[in-house]
Design an enzyme around this catalytic site. Structure first.
Site, PDB file in Angstrom:
ATOM      1  N   ARG A  45       0.845  -1.191   0.000  1.00  0.00           N
ATOM      2  CA  ARG A  45       0.000   0.000   0.000  1.00  0.00           C
ATOM      3  C   ARG A  45       0.880   1.241   0.000  1.00  0.00           C
ATOM      4  NH1 ARG A  45      -3.165  -3.039  -1.419  1.00  0.00           N
ATOM      5  NH2 ARG A  45      -5.235  -3.580  -0.598  1.00  0.00           N
TER       6      ARG A  45
ATOM      7  N   GLU B  76      -2.692   7.898  -6.517  1.00  0.00           N
ATOM      8  CA  GLU B  76      -2.671   7.144  -7.778  1.00  0.00           C
ATOM      9  C   GLU B  76      -3.830   7.556  -8.672  1.00  0.00           C
ATOM     10  OE1 GLU B  76      -0.729   3.048  -5.854  1.00  0.00           O
ATOM     11  OE2 GLU B  76      -2.874   3.145  -6.274  1.00  0.00           O
TER      12      GLU B  76
ATOM     13  N   HIS C  85       1.039   0.037 -10.133  1.00  0.00           N
ATOM     14  CA  HIS C  85       0.099  -0.718  -9.283  1.00  0.00           C
ATOM     15  C   HIS C  85      -0.410  -1.958 -10.015  1.00  0.00           C
ATOM     16  CE1 HIS C  85      -2.857  -0.243  -5.704  1.00  0.00           C
ATOM     17  NE2 HIS C  85      -2.666  -1.525  -5.968  1.00  0.00           N
TER      18      HIS C  85
END
Length: 321
Positions: free
Chosen positions: A239, A268, A287
């Protein structure tokens, strides 16, 4: 019995078009949106009559759930579910499910992609060959960069759940010494439980595999980065909020640690002036640690099973019992 209305608010991350939603569609009337702004009014417009909603990053507050009177199940297309006010959902009789365990192999694979890149540098060596450096070498081989073995190095793991343990086993198979820190010690003959300070101080590679909680937020900060070896590498495939991005960028630029492999950021997508985008020896992927084809198919299959179980009155993977 009337088929339930199922709405997928943000389908693109799990399925950009290379997979089928049939495992979900088999259980109701399905409406799919590729993208959805994190805006309550838009969620209500799209899913106001839904019995079941699948979300990836769209947040659900108490106020939003109050405006969705038919809603009975929220299925999160991920393992983390901090985007949902689970207590409010329970109060309103809404079941919340996540999907644990679907991406273990995928995340472990990306973790070691970063590690092997730092220690072996296949891409960097290939680029040197492509430039003609090997053609002009005076010997049968040449050294575009230093190569190191993982055997004998210390792999530190923060968070020792399913993914952390998988990464630890791989590290042990490479001959690495494996140490870890988690809320509670676990039984693992290939790894040693250590204090948080020892984890940062002794790791040659420190990799993060903990959920985002108030206790883990910004666990990697300026103070703890100062404990690390100058030769150490930090990997974050967990994370973004676990890391103080500005402090990490400063540590990289000042040579306080050797490098970082980052798959997740606090914001993000990141702004163009994000400090890590231009930090020294920082590898960043968008990601995608969870997003192998196999993991995404597994995710969709599990979501289908969750809806089936919920409709049978026996919900699985419920996080707000």
């Amino acid at each position: 019995m009337q088929k339930p209305s199922i709405v997928i608010l943000d389908s693109y991350p799990a399925n950009p078009g290379d997979l089928s939603w049939d495992p979900v569609a088999a259980h109701g009337d399905l409406t799919v949106y590729e993208h959805c702004p994190d805006d309550p009014a838009e969620v209500i417009r799209r899913a106001g009559c839904a019995d079941i909603i699948l979300t990836n990053k769209v947040r659900f507050t108490d106020e939003l759930m109050a405006a969705l009177p038919k809603l009975k199940l929220i299925a999160v297309q991920a393992t983390g579910y901090n985007i949902i006010d689970t207590a409010a959902a329970k109060k309103r009789g809404i079941v919340v499910c996540n999907v644990p365990g679907y991406s273990t192999n995928s995340v472990a694979q990306l973790t070691f992609s970063f590690i092997l890149d730092f220690f072996t540098g296949v891409g960097e060596q290939s680029e040197a060959v492509q430039k003609g450096d090997w053609c002009n070498a005076p010997d049968f081989m040449f050294y575009p960069r230093k190569i190191q073995e993982l055997a004998g190095k210390t792999l530190g793991i923060f968070g020792f759940g399913t993914i952390g343990q998988k990464v630890g086993k791989i590290g042990a198979d490479f001959g690495m010494r494996v140490i870890y820190h988690s809320r509670t010690p676990k039984t693992a003959d290939f790894a040693e439980f250590v204090s948080l300070e020892k984890l940062f101080a002794e790791s040659d590679v420190l990799t993060l595999h903990a959920p985002m909680t108030p206790e883990t937020a910004l666990v990697v900060n300026q103070e703890r980065l100062a404990l690390m070896k100058k030769t150490a590498y930090l990997i974050n495939t967990a994370r973004g909020g676990l890391v103080d991005d500005a402090a990490l960028a400063e540590a990289l630029n000042r040579g306080r640690i050797s490098g970082a492999g980052i798959d997740v950021l606090t914001q993000e997508p990141p702004p163009e002036d994000h400090p890590l985008l231009h930090a020294k020896n920082c590898r960043i992927t968008p990601h995608v640690g969870w997003a192998s084809l196999e993991a995404r198919k597994r995710l969709i299959d599990i979501l289908g099973e969750e809806i089936k179980a919920f409709l049978a009155g026996k919900p699985i993977n419920q996080v707000n019992r």
